[in-house]
Design an enzyme around this catalytic site. Structure first.
Site, short mmCIF file in Angstrom:
data_model
loop_
_atom_site.label_atom_id
_atom_site.label_comp_id
_atom_site.label_asym_id
_atom_site.label_seq_id
_atom_site.Cartn_x
_atom_site.Cartn_y
_atom_site.Cartn_z
N ASP A 82 12.49 1.05 5.94
CA ASP A 82 11.13 1.58 5.84
C ASP A 82 10.81 2.49 7.03
O ASP A 82 11.16 2.18 8.17
CB ASP A 82 10.16 0.39 5.81
CG ASP A 82 8.73 0.77 5.52
OD1 ASP A 82 8.51 1.75 4.77
OD2 ASP A 82 7.82 0.09 6.02
N HIS A 208 1.60 2.28 0.83
CA HIS A 208 1.81 1.73 2.16
C HIS A 208 0.47 1.24 2.71
O HIS A 208 -0.59 1.63 2.25
CB HIS A 208 2.37 2.81 3.09
CG HIS A 208 3.82 3.11 2.87
ND1 HIS A 208 4.76 3.06 3.88
CD2 HIS A 208 4.50 3.44 1.75
CE1 HIS A 208 5.94 3.37 3.39
NE2 HIS A 208 5.82 3.61 2.10
N SER A 211 -1.71 -4.27 3.50
CA SER A 211 -2.22 -5.49 4.14
C SER A 211 -3.71 -5.34 4.42
O SER A 211 -4.13 -4.41 5.10
CB SER A 211 -1.46 -5.76 5.44
OG SER A 211 -0.14 -6.16 5.20
N ASN A 230 3.70 -2.20 -0.33
CA ASN A 230 4.28 -2.65 0.93
C ASN A 230 3.36 -3.64 1.65
O ASN A 230 2.17 -3.36 1.82
CB ASN A 230 4.52 -1.45 1.85
CG ASN A 230 5.72 -0.63 1.44
OD1 ASN A 230 6.25 -0.77 0.34
ND2 ASN A 230 6.16 0.26 2.33
#
Length: 285
Positions: A82, A208, A211, A230
């Protein structure tokens, strides 16, 4: 089973309007937590490393551990590099059986980005390895790289089309308002931009900085074309909290099997939650 191409997993999920959860790992316990959680839910999974993780643990160790995990568990597992800016590091990963790589030239002028990514695509495709590219920059912190909001740029749909055509990448990471790390407030994703890019680009799209993004926003992003999600910081936080809690309960604890065991359990719980969120449970062939 042997390590598999992440592209095959992503395409299968995309066809079913789902996404593959991709988890950034750091050590043995996080690898075990990811694979065990995925196995229990019969989910294919992508295990990812950043350059910082390779510096910490070593590409040979990571490659060997993940390969062994793929032998022990009967689910499709892909090993992905990554956010790597280095051609040489990409080569080292491929030599250690990584099945996909992300060459990150998003910080470069467009032509330089295309030149770097194209060179990796040519080399990786020659040995059957999938390549992820990025157009637009994701703000926040990834390893030691910090991108502030002023420097971050949303992906321009027309530029995304040209980038895929010019480079030959297999998957595309796009910037639609997410950030690396955790958010101070609720992120506002540009779903219309995502839908436009999805209509114009013929390769799977990657989110991406997932979170901390609300579950409903992740589901909406998947419905609009995101096929790989991700997850990094949301594994680090429960791991750190579990270790802190273990020492708070017993400051004299000196057995890593106990505090790292608690950390592994916390990470595994988060892995299961994210797999269910992405809808990839039960997709393991």
């Amino acid at each position: 089973m042997p390590l598999v191409s992440s592209l095959a997993l992503i395409k299968k999920a995309r066809a079913e309007k789902k996404a593959i959860a991709a988890f950034n790992i750091h050590n043995l316990e996080t690898i075990q937590a990811v694979v065990e959680g995925a196995s229990e839910l019969r989910a294919p999974v992508i295990i990812q490393t950043t350059p910082g993780t390779l510096k910490h643990a070593g590409v040979e160790y990571i490659g060997a551990i993940v390969r062994k995990a793929s032998e022990l568990y009967d689910i499709p597992i892909a090993l992905h590099m990554d956010h790597c800016p280095s051609y040489d590091t990409i080569v080292a990963c491929i030599r250690n059986q990584y099945t996909s790589v992300m060459i990150d030239g998003a910080h470069l002028p467009y032509k330089d980005n295309v030149r770097l990514v194209s060179s990796v695509v040519k080399m990786a495709h020659a040995v059957g390895v999938q390549v992820e590219g990025e157009i637009g920059r994701i703000s926040g912190v990834e390893d030691d790289l910090f991108i502030n909001e002023a420097e971050a740029a949303y992906t321009i749909p027309e530029e995304a089309v040209e980038f895929v055509k010019d480079t030959g990448v297999d998957t595309l990471a796009i910037a639609i308002g997410t950030a690396h790390g955790m958010y101070k407030g609720e992120p506002k994703l540009d779903f219309e931009r995502l839908s436009t890019i999805n209509e114009l680009v013929d390769v799977p799209l990657v989110l991406h900085g997932a979170s901390g993004v609300p579950d409903e926003s992740v589901r909406e992003a998947i419905a609009r074309g995101i096929a790989k999600v991700n997850i990094a910081t949301e594994l680090k936080n429960p791991m750190a909290d579990a270790i802190k809690s273990a020492f708070a309960q017993n400051p004299e604890e000196n057995d890593p099997r106990k505090y790292m065991g608690a950390a592994k359990a916390a990470v595994k719980e988060m892995v299961r939650n994210k797999i269910l969120l992405c809808g990839c449970d039960g997709l393991a062939i």
